[in-house]
Scaffold this active site. Structure first.
Site, PDB file in Angstrom:
ATOM      1  N   SER A   1       6.500  -8.944 -10.172  1.00 30.65           N
ATOM      2  CA  SER A   1       7.095  -7.614 -10.342  1.00 30.65           C
ATOM      3  C   SER A   1       8.616  -7.660 -10.326  1.00 30.65           C
ATOM      4  O   SER A   1       9.277  -6.888  -9.628  1.00 30.65           O
ATOM      5  CB  SER A   1       6.572  -6.654  -9.261  1.00 30.65           C
ATOM      6  OG  SER A   1       5.168  -6.595  -9.276  1.00 30.65           O
TER       7      SER A   1
ATOM      8  N   ASP B   1       1.440  -2.093 -11.979  1.00 30.02           N
ATOM      9  CA  ASP B   1       0.964  -0.756 -11.620  1.00 30.02           C
ATOM     10  C   ASP B   1       0.426   0.002 -12.831  1.00 30.02           C
ATOM     11  O   ASP B   1      -0.246   1.022 -12.674  1.00 30.02           O
ATOM     12  CB  ASP B   1       2.079   0.064 -10.965  1.00 30.02           C
ATOM     13  CG  ASP B   1       2.201  -0.204  -9.474  1.00 30.02           C
ATOM     14  OD1 ASP B   1       1.355  -0.948  -8.929  1.00 30.02           O
ATOM     15  OD2 ASP B   1       3.141   0.316  -8.839  1.00 30.02           O
TER      16      ASP B   1
ATOM     17  N   ARG C   1      -4.152   5.293  -8.385  1.00 26.12           N
ATOM     18  CA  ARG C   1      -4.024   4.792  -9.746  1.00 26.12           C
ATOM     19  C   ARG C   1      -5.383   4.585 -10.415  1.00 26.12           C
ATOM     20  O   ARG C   1      -5.489   4.725 -11.640  1.00 26.12           O
ATOM     21  CB  ARG C   1      -3.189   3.516  -9.771  1.00 26.12           C
ATOM     22  CG  ARG C   1      -1.791   3.754  -9.202  1.00 26.12           C
ATOM     23  CD  ARG C   1      -0.747   2.869  -9.812  1.00 26.12           C
ATOM     24  NE  ARG C   1       0.557   3.164  -9.221  1.00 26.12           N
ATOM     25  CZ  ARG C   1       1.333   4.182  -9.571  1.00 26.12           C
ATOM     26  NH1 ARG C   1       0.939   5.015 -10.518  1.00 26.12           N
ATOM     27  NH2 ARG C   1       2.489   4.393  -8.967  1.00 26.12           N
TER      28      ARG C   1
ATOM     29  N   LYS D   1      -1.208  10.804  -3.281  1.00 23.77           N
ATOM     30  CA  LYS D   1      -0.351   9.713  -2.800  1.00 23.77           C
ATOM     31  C   LYS D   1       0.948   9.651  -3.586  1.00 23.77           C
ATOM     32  O   LYS D   1       2.010   9.387  -3.018  1.00 23.77           O
ATOM     33  CB  LYS D   1      -1.110   8.394  -2.897  1.00 23.77           C
ATOM     34  CG  LYS D   1      -0.372   7.183  -2.366  1.00 23.77           C
ATOM     35  CD  LYS D   1      -1.270   5.959  -2.426  1.00 23.77           C
ATOM     36  CE  LYS D   1      -0.535   4.687  -2.024  1.00 23.77           C
ATOM     37  NZ  LYS D   1      -0.179   4.661  -0.591  1.00 23.77           N
TER      38      LYS D   1
END
EC number: 2.5.1.19
Length: 429
Positions: A191, A307, A379, A405
């Site tokens: 990331s 993500d 997600r 969230k």
């Protein structure tokens, strides 16, 4: 031959502020001496947990009645314990705030929900111990994290960042309050765009940070300065409306996300471009429009934007050939094992898929009615809501409100843009 043009009347999506920017700005404002105004912050379970945790550490945070601005007053030094800090489900709170606390004085305990306790914390605990905190071993790999401190020395660290970049970001943002420069040699970083975001925001707040060869980063002591900030829309969250445009043949514009964005997850639109969507990234806005059936037959590394891999994987059954996502082993250590959770839910929909340690291959198919297991993971819920637009009425979520969230208004906004998306029982929340 004429060039295809998107519809003139693109839908304008209302995407809330970036969680990643909001929580980094909260911490850097706390490190600074003085008051910073954070405008258009994300107001969600994770950012509210982060804000509350900061106040537990003695940082003053004031919010306007409409929450359009949070004012953070930092003291330019680390907090004073004892303090027991509850992080709820927020991984950023559990990984960003301990280094900040460890630059102060006293005893600190960081704990959270059962979901958070399942997420690894050991690399951070070991780093804090090497920098001078007296860390008490946790019974498992995750929280609670318990330590005594008289401040952190700084020095040189070798940090394995193969599981998460958040350990590194937390240490770097606290480094201006350490007694000596902190130099980190970063190994196996995942990331990378999130680290770039951290460094950009540190410079915005006046931190003295430099990057050297071979992944070496140095931060010198001297604190930070207050620096007002407007939080841009969350690019990870925008992935859902962009994907929804691609699968429905409509066009969606997200204002505030463009070529100047500090968020790497905006690169998700390039995956949609490969799948056949029309994409325009301008200086101040991004538009995606569906052009027809999705194209598959490609292999894509999404390690830097993991993500958003669930968004692509969830709509991949609608493509005309298999799609393989790679580089996402670290996504197994998030709110859920996201690779396994996506595969489980696709199979429940009758879709063929194969998973490896760091990859997922999804084959074309027509989803059948299924109840999606969200695993309390926002997600998962949002990604499969997009697939549900292509087959209205066939998919339901077992925990639709876990989206709070990061995007409490997700269902209402998706329904506004795409009326075929059903509002969950009990209202959109």
């Amino acid at each position: 031959m004429t060039t295809w043009q998107p519809p003139v009347t693109a839908l304008t999506a209302r995407i809330p502020g970036s969680k990643s920017i909001t929580n980094r700005a909260l911490l850097l404002a706390a490190v600074a001496r003085g008051t910073t105004g954070i405008r258009a912050p994300l107001v969600s379970d994770d950012t509210l947990a982060f804000r509350t945790a900061l106040t537990t550490l003695g940082v003053t945070v004031r919010s306007a009645p409409d929450d359009r601005c949070w004012e953070v007053t930092g003291t330019g030094r680390g907090p004073t314990g004892p303090a027991r800090v509850w992080c709820a489900d927020a991984g950023t709170a559990a990984r960003f705030l301990p280094p900040f606390a460890a630059t102060g004085q006293g005893e600190f305990v960081f704990d959270g929900s059962a979901q958070l306790r399942a997420r690894p914390q050991r690399p951070l605990a070991e780093a804090l111990a090497r920098l001078g905190a007296a860390v008490r071993p946790a019974p498992e790999d995750g929280p609670p994290l318990h330590f005594d401190t008289t401040g952190l020395d700084g020095g040189r660290l070798v940090l394995d960042s193969s599981m998460s970049s958040q350990y590194l970001s937390g240490l770097l943002m606290a480094a201006p309050l350490m007694r000596a420069p902190l130099t980190v040699d970063v190994h196996h970083l995942v990331s990378r765009p999130y680290l770039d975001m951290t460094l950009a925001l540190m410079r915005h707040f006046g931190a003295d940070v430099t990057e050297g060869p071979h992944g070496r980063i140095t931060v010198r002591p001297g604190g930070c300065a207050p620096a007002d900030l407007v939080v841009e829309p969350d690019a990870s969250t925008a992935s859902y409306v962009f994907a929804a445009a691609a699968v429905t043949g409509r066009a969606v514009t997200v204002p505030g996300l463009g070529t100047r964005s500090v968020q790497g997850d905006l690169r998700f639109v390039e995956a949609l471009r490969r799948a056949g969507a029309h994409v325009e990234v301008g200086e101040t806005a991004t538009t995606v429009a569906g052009t027809g059936p999705l194209r598959g037959g490609f292999d894509i590394d999404m390690g830097d934007i993991s993500d958003t891999f669930m968004t692509l994987a969830a709509i991949a059954p609608l493509a005309d050939a298999p799609v393989t996502v790679r580089g996402v082993a670290h996504a197994r250590l998030k709110e859920s094992d996201r690779v396994a959770a996506v595969a489980e839910n696709l199979r429940a929909c009758g879709i063929t898929c194969e998973e490896g340690p760091d990859r997922l291959t999804v084959h074309p198919g027509t989803p059948r009615p299924a109840r999606i297991a969200c695993h309390r993971d926002h997600r998962i819920a949002m990604a499969f809501s997009v697939l549900g637009l292509a087959v209205p009425g066939t998919l339901t979520l077992d925990d639709p409100h876990c989206v709070a969230k990061t995007f409490p208004g997700f269902h209402a906004e998706l329904h506004r843009l795409f009326p075929e998306h059903p509002l969950p029982p009990g209202g959109p929340r």
